[in-house]
Structure formats: structure tokens, C-alpha cells
Design a protein around this motif. Sequence first.
Motif, PDB file in Angstrom:
ATOM      1  N   THR A 439      27.677  -5.069 -19.336  1.00  0.00           N
ATOM      2  CA  THR A 439      26.310  -5.049 -19.886  1.00  0.00           C
ATOM      3  C   THR A 439      25.370  -5.858 -19.012  1.00  0.00           C
ATOM      4  O   THR A 439      24.246  -5.449 -18.726  1.00  0.00           O
ATOM      5  CB  THR A 439      26.296  -5.665 -21.302  1.00  0.00           C
ATOM      6  OG1 THR A 439      27.634  -5.704 -21.795  1.00  0.00           O
ATOM      7  CG2 THR A 439      25.384  -4.926 -22.220  1.00  0.00           C
ATOM      8  N   GLU A 440      25.878  -7.012 -18.582  1.00  0.00           N
ATOM      9  CA  GLU A 440      25.035  -7.846 -17.714  1.00  0.00           C
ATOM     10  C   GLU A 440      24.669  -7.097 -16.443  1.00  0.00           C
ATOM     11  O   GLU A 440      23.537  -7.143 -15.980  1.00  0.00           O
ATOM     12  CB  GLU A 440      25.797  -9.129 -17.342  1.00  0.00           C
ATOM     13  CG  GLU A 440      25.451 -10.305 -18.220  1.00  0.00           C
ATOM     14  CD  GLU A 440      26.169 -11.567 -17.765  1.00  0.00           C
ATOM     15  OE1 GLU A 440      25.552 -12.619 -17.828  1.00  0.00           O
ATOM     16  OE2 GLU A 440      27.340 -11.491 -17.345  1.00  0.00           O
ATOM     17  N   GLU A 443      22.033  -4.675 -17.129  1.00  0.00           N
ATOM     18  CA  GLU A 443      20.731  -5.324 -17.269  1.00  0.00           C
ATOM     19  C   GLU A 443      20.160  -5.711 -15.906  1.00  0.00           C
ATOM     20  O   GLU A 443      18.981  -5.522 -15.623  1.00  0.00           O
ATOM     21  CB  GLU A 443      20.856  -6.590 -18.123  1.00  0.00           C
ATOM     22  CG  GLU A 443      20.784  -6.322 -19.611  1.00  0.00           C
ATOM     23  CD  GLU A 443      21.247  -7.533 -20.410  1.00  0.00           C
ATOM     24  OE1 GLU A 443      21.632  -7.340 -21.562  1.00  0.00           O
ATOM     25  OE2 GLU A 443      21.237  -8.663 -19.850  1.00  0.00           O
ATOM     26  N   ARG A 446      18.802  -2.764 -14.261  1.00  0.00           N
ATOM     27  CA  ARG A 446      17.461  -2.418 -14.757  1.00  0.00           C
ATOM     28  C   ARG A 446      16.395  -3.256 -14.054  1.00  0.00           C
ATOM     29  O   ARG A 446      15.352  -2.760 -13.650  1.00  0.00           O
ATOM     30  CB  ARG A 446      17.383  -2.715 -16.263  1.00  0.00           C
ATOM     31  CG  ARG A 446      17.337  -1.501 -17.145  1.00  0.00           C
ATOM     32  CD  ARG A 446      16.938  -1.902 -18.553  1.00  0.00           C
ATOM     33  NE  ARG A 446      15.488  -2.048 -18.686  1.00  0.00           N
ATOM     34  CZ  ARG A 446      14.644  -1.029 -18.765  1.00  0.00           C
ATOM     35  NH1 ARG A 446      15.087   0.207 -18.741  1.00  0.00           N
ATOM     36  NH2 ARG A 446      13.344  -1.222 -18.869  1.00  0.00           N
ATOM     37  N   ASP A 455       8.737  -5.504 -16.264  1.00  0.00           N
ATOM     38  CA  ASP A 455       9.897  -6.387 -16.130  1.00  0.00           C
ATOM     39  C   ASP A 455       9.763  -7.280 -14.912  1.00  0.00           C
ATOM     40  O   ASP A 455      10.275  -8.390 -14.878  1.00  0.00           O
ATOM     41  CB  ASP A 455      11.191  -5.565 -15.989  1.00  0.00           C
ATOM     42  CG  ASP A 455      11.481  -4.785 -17.255  1.00  0.00           C
ATOM     43  OD1 ASP A 455      10.988  -5.207 -18.315  1.00  0.00           O
ATOM     44  OD2 ASP A 455      12.180  -3.759 -17.176  1.00  0.00           O
TER      45      ASP A 455
END
Lengths: 579, 253
Positions: A439-440, A443, A446, A455
Motif C-alpha cells: 500500500t505504501e 501511495e 501516486r 498532491d
Amino acid sequence: MKVMAQMSMVMNLDKCIGCHTCSVTCKQAWTNRTGVEYVWFNNVETRPGVGYPRTYEDQEKWGGGWVRTKRGRLKLRSGGRLNKLAHIFSNPNLPGVHDYYEPWTYDYDMLLNTPAGEQTPVARPKSLLTGQDMKISWSANWDDDLGGSVETMQDDPILKKMSEQVHAEFEQAFMFYLPRICEHCLNPSCVASCPSGAMYKRVEDGIVLVDQDKCRGWRMCVSGCPYKKVYFNHKTGKAEKCTLCYPRIEVGLPTVCSETCVGRLRYLGLVLYDVDRVAEAASVENEHELLDAQRDVILDPFDPEVIEAAARDGIPSDWIEAAQNSPIYKLIKQYRVALPLHPEYRTMPMVWYIPPLSPVVDVITGSGNDGEDARNLFAAIEKLRIPIEYLAELFTAGDTKPVDASLRKLAAMRSYMRGINLEEGRDESIAQTVGMTGTEIEEMYRLLAIAKYNDRYVIPAAHAETARELDELACSLDYEGGPGMGGPNRFGTSSGHPVPVAVENFHALANRQTSDRSAVTGRVNLLNWDGNGSTDGLFPPDAHGEVDGEHLEGEHLDADPRGGGGVGDHGPGDENRGG
Amino acid sequence: MNPLSMLLWVAFPYAAAAVFIVGHIWRYRYDKFGWTTRSSQTYENRLLRWGSPMFHFGILCVLVGHAVGLLIPQEWLFAIGINETMYHIGATVLGTAAAVFTLVGLVILIYRRRTVGPVFLATTRMDKVMYVFLGATLFFGTLATFSYQLFGTGYNYRETISPWVRSIILFQPQPELMAQAPLFFQIHALCATALFLLWPFTRLVHVFSAPVQYLFRPYIVYRSRDEHRSGTRATRRGWDPVAAPNPQRLRRP
Ligand code: HEM
Ligand code: SF4
Ligand code: SF4
């Protein structure tokens, strides 16, 4: 603990294509005046290379930054206060204009006014210092793309530190671009060198500025800065430097260099730091520990204790929130992929860099292998010691471990996302080898590869209570024929009232972002350009009198994968190809 | 007392002093942005490296010398045991050395101003005027010292010129003291007075910003955005900050 907020930048070097757009737009906004012709608040260097000004990294020669004394205290490398005053009449460490380059223009008039004849007229280069004909022999990026670097590369102070054999191999192996602005250091040696106290670090956002009304031209800051990011305006006799586009930052807009960056590789955001611990962190004995010491000074904005202390120290709640959403915090502290430039100068710089993985990928693909395979990438990072040592000299005072770690994370991201794009599933093991979770990694992907505008830039506006002050700040700029009584030249061109930097009202500008027509008319003003649509005068009106470029509206909000192509043919910027 | 001496040794010095003081205040308020050394070191340092320190260290010694010679009555020095011969030899030796340093430095600086292209182009009209008077003051001062003190019989200016300076400062002018001084000293004093008159309008204002406070302040300066309204002028009328009226003032006492 005393908490302060710092507006900081991270640049993702993998995506820099060396186009110099940032330099040009910055120059257009800030240094297109006489006296600063040779000045580039933002410059882009090809590495290996000698940099701008030439060999500025050689502190034995230039004496910038701090050194640690035997007793464990910091002192300015070029000498303490008495020493500075003793050398005030002629500063032994000051770079001359020729260490940057002799600025010039061309005799364009010649092209227009020469009567018709046999020969085609030529526009000769004329020196902007003497007005005489000159031979152009250096500039801010003379060795761009390694041009002419066979002659100059051996002068690169970083290469000089590395051995001869390294040097030879290096020439065939590796090249990348290093865009540089002022680092807005936590422990700025420029400020410490200024005898008048005209330079200061802003309490609110940590931007380092020169008060043009207090500067007396002692020119100690220029030599005090190890990055040579304070410049002497030879016309006004005052120091000038990168302002981090504070008039824009104050209304929540990114700097001009970030806004216009073609690679969309710049990140802006706040970090909270403990100002009481800066001096201690800057004076740790082992240079290799400076990186971690600086990371430790940066506080966790989610820690309730920090939040409480920040509120106590007058940081508004929306600023704390901005610090929590800050891309800078993520890149420096969470993912730990960003590294500072030359921590060994001990100024605690706050513009950090994500080292470039692309040269590693290039080597793999060049040898016919799969440049997205995790094992290949890790093996190549193991093997390519020379480029990594070079990067380490730049970013970690020569310690290769943090550079390795950062590159391995980028490599892991590359292969992990490839797995997803090829629908081979999420390979947790890749993430685990670099100490992250899937997941990291997603992220981070992204943030680094999709890199949406919102962002990349998390900039809280300055507070309305103080908004009235914004366009009357101290960093004034004079311009030719300014309103000085009796015209210029009576006391030198610099005389007269300072003209406020922000001529337009920046709040009007913030409103403009939501309206569809330009509110600011009449001239090309990149300082005010928010990247929305085009700024007036940038393109000639078309037949219907419409300003071209209106269709660009809003495109920057969405760095969608199709538009993102071509930015970097290698590296994480391209991970989205399959998606 | 003749009118010329009134003019030269009373009116002119007071006019110069007035312009000097008011001029500096005015310049500081109006033109902080122009208040700088306008260093030309980025253009050229080979000559400046010698000329500027020589000139500056020299002239600072000269200034100290003048302060001692002009402002301190000779009786005071006698009282602490410095007699006329001691003073004369000390002043002449140190003064000559300082003068030589200053003059050589100045010659280097002026030569550099004229011959180094970019430096010459960056020289303003005011710079040139300033150099004329600065050069003349130094030249006649040195000439006087050389001709009367070094190669002459020695002239005790502490009985005429110094009391005259103090008489001006104490607003009890005694022009007759100066009127009898030798010619070179008179010219030297007149040039210096003219230089003071010009001072606030030249780059010499940098002398008053000599950054001694640097020795005492902390290295890193922090400043709040709120503090630094541009310092050159007060807020213009009509541009006062928007603020809620003070309800305290509604109350009757
Ligand atoms: C009190 C301490 C003083 C300091 C710290 C100081 C400092 C400086 C500095 C930094 C410069 C610029 C040099 C360069 O880089 O181009 C300068 C120039 C100059 N100063 Fe001073 N100064 C002082 C006193 C004086 C005095 C007492 C005088 C004469 C009355 C003087 C006359 C000049 C002149 C004429 C220049 C121009 C030199 C040139 O041709 O470039 N200064 N000073
Ligand atoms: S990088 Fe910027 S803040 Fe740091 S020392 Fe240089 S000018 Fe000062
Ligand atoms: S890609 Fe961005 S940072 Fe690199 S040179 Fe172009 S504008 Fe500058």
C-alpha cells in the motif's frame, strides 16, 4: 521544543529533462533587470560538471558554509565575526562576475539598420559590463549535456574527490540534471555572515530573504553561502536571492519554477521542525550522521505532543493540517527517498532531492535486459558503485547507504507497479525487501508518478490578519526609470523608493483561478501566472482577437497518464504506461 | 573681523554642518535603498584587494588622529604627561605613515576607477565629485604635513586650528584663529568642509553603517512577516491597516 514551520521543496531528479524552463521563467519573473543579468536564482546543472558559478562546491576555495571546531561548535568556514569585519574592505572569498559569466547581449540593431549589401550583417555579442565586443566563453550552463566537458569536467569538485580511475569510467556511464535554487536552510550561513543583519529567516514559513532597505552592500552573504545562491546586484550594490516566490506562496500558489516545470517534478509543502535542536543537529561530528540528524529535527505533525507545541508556538491549525498533508514530509520522513544537497555544509538545507534511478535503468536496458525486473535493478544498484558514489558525494556527504536505500525503493516501486499493470498481481515480497508495504508503495507511486497538482503542492495561504502586509514586503526591486526623485543616477541607479514587488493584488489572483477570464491585463507577468490558461501577452491574439491557449484551462490539475508521456522515458514517471 | 573670514570660517562650516546633519537624516528616510557601499569588487579584485584595505585602514587612522589632534585640548594631553615634542613627533610619524597609506590606496582606487571598464561605467557623477574633494582634502592635508611638519619648522596647529574647530562645535566661533593659519591648512580645511557638505549625497554614507553591531548579535536572524513593513516611509494616508475600532475609546472617562 520550539516548533517552527518551514516551506520546503523536493525535486524528483528522475523526471528532470534539463529543459531549463524553470530557469527561464524564474529569470523572467525575478532577474530580468540590469545589475542581475548574470543571476539565475534557479539554474540547472548537468552533472558531472563544474556548476554555476564554476566549482562552487569547492569550499576550500570559496569558504562557504559552516565547519565544526574541535570543541564541537560551529563556525563559519571563512572566519568568525572579527575576521569578517577585518576583511570587509575587500572580501577574499567573493566570486567575481567572471566566475559566473560575463553577461552579454547582441547588437541586434545591426541586423535591422545595415543597408543592403553583399554580406549578411551579423549581430555581434556585446558585453553588458563594458558595452564592448566580446567573445562568449562561458555561461550559466556552458557544459550543458556535457558539452565541452572534456575540457572542464576534471574541474568538477565532486569528481576531484573521487579517484582517477573512477573518473575515466564515469565519463561513459552517467549524466543527469541538477536544478538548484536557494535551499532556504534551517541554519543559513548567509544570514550568519551578513554584517548588517539585513538577511533573515522568516518566522512564519522559514523563507530566507534579504531586506533591501537594510542591506549595505558588504557582500559577505555571497561568499558565506556554500551553494552560492546569494548574488550581488552590481547596479544597485545590494544582495539578492531566491525568494521562494514568497508573494505566490503567501496566497497558496507554488513558485514559478514549480508551476512551470515541464517534468512536474517539484513538490512544495510545509514541514514542522524543532528550532531548538537545529544547532545541535548541524554540529554532529560524523558528516555521515548529518542526514539523520536533520531528519530528526523535522517533527512528526501527527504526534499530539508536536501538535500541541505547534499550537502553543502560534502555528495556525490550518498550517498544522497542511504540514500533515505535506508531500515533503512524506518524501523525507515517511518514504525516506528524498535526500538533502550537501549536508556536509552544515546549513541544514531544505530543498531535497530524490536521486535519479534512470541511469541505472538505462544501463540494464542498454545491455538488453529487463529494466523493470526487481532482481535486475537491485543487482545493478549493487554493481554501479561509481554513479552511486557520485550521488553520495552530492547528497549524503559520501555515505552510499542512504542513496542505495533510496534507489532500491524507487526500483521496488518500478517492479511492483509493473506487476500490477501486467495483471501479475501485487508482489508483496518486492515491497518487503525495501522495508515498505504494498500500500505504501502504491501511495508513493501516486505521489511520484501520477503526481497530481494538488498532491505536489500543499501550500497553506498566509493568514488574512497579515494579508495587508503581503505586497509591501522588504524584498523590493528597483527598475529602470523608477520613481526615484530626480531620476536614476543621482546617488547611483539604486536610489529612490523601493518599488513593491507585488504590483498586482494576489488575492485577485487567487480569485482568478476560479474565474475563466484573466483579471490581470496588459503585460506578460509570469510571477502572477498560476498555470491556469495563459497569461496575457504570452501569445499574440488570433484573428478573432481571442487569446490563444485558453483551451489549456485546468489541464494542470490532471496529470493524466496520456499527458504524462514523454516526460521521462525511464524512471517512475513512466510507470503508468500500461495503465 | 573681515567678512571673508566670517564667510569662510563661520558661515561655511555651519552651513556644511547643517547640510551634513539634515542631509543624512533626509537621505536615510528617503533613500534607504540607495544607502550602500555599491561595492565594485565583483568586477575587479586584483587592484581593489590592495587599494581598498590600504585606503580604509589609512583613513581610519587619519580619522582617529584628527579626533585626538582637533578635539582634545593640548592642555589635557600635557596633564597626562604628553608634552609638545612627544605629541609632535608621534603625530608626524604616525600621521605621515597613515597619509602615505591612504594616498597610495586612494591612487590605486582612482586608477582602478578610471582604467577598469566596468568599474568606470559604474561610476556616477556624484562619485567623481566626491573623489575630487576627497582627493583634494587628502592632498592638501598631506602637503601641509609634509611642508610644515616634516620638512619645515613644525607648526603647532593645536593653538589655532584645533581651538577653532572646538569653537565651532561649541557655538562660540573664533574665525580669527583660522584666519592666521598657513595657507595649505586653510585649503585643507575648506576642502574638508566642502566634503562634509557633499557627504550625505555620496556613497560615503556607508561610513555611518559600519556594522559594529555584527559583533554582538546572534548569528541567525529571525524576523516575522508582520514586523517588516517596508521601512522607507510611513504608511501613506488612506492606506492605514484595516482594523476594528477600539471600543475603549467609546467609553466616557
Ligand atoms: C568605517 C568603516 C568603513 C567601512 C566598513 C567601509 C567599507 C567599505 C566597503 C565595503 C567598500 C566597498 C569596496 C568595494 O568592494 O568596492 C567601501 C568603499 C569606499 N569607501 Fe569605505 N568603509 C569605511 C569607512 C570609510 C571612510 C571613513 C571613507 C572616507 C572618508 C571611505 C571611503 C570609501 C570610498 C571612497 C569607497 C569607494 C572605493 C572605490 O573606488 O571603489 N570609507 N568602503
Ligand atoms: S542556500 Fe539559501 S538559505 Fe542556504 S546559505 Fe545559501 S542563500 Fe542562505
Ligand atoms: S524538467 Fe523541470 S526542473 Fe528540469 S529543467 Fe525542465 S523545468 Fe527545470
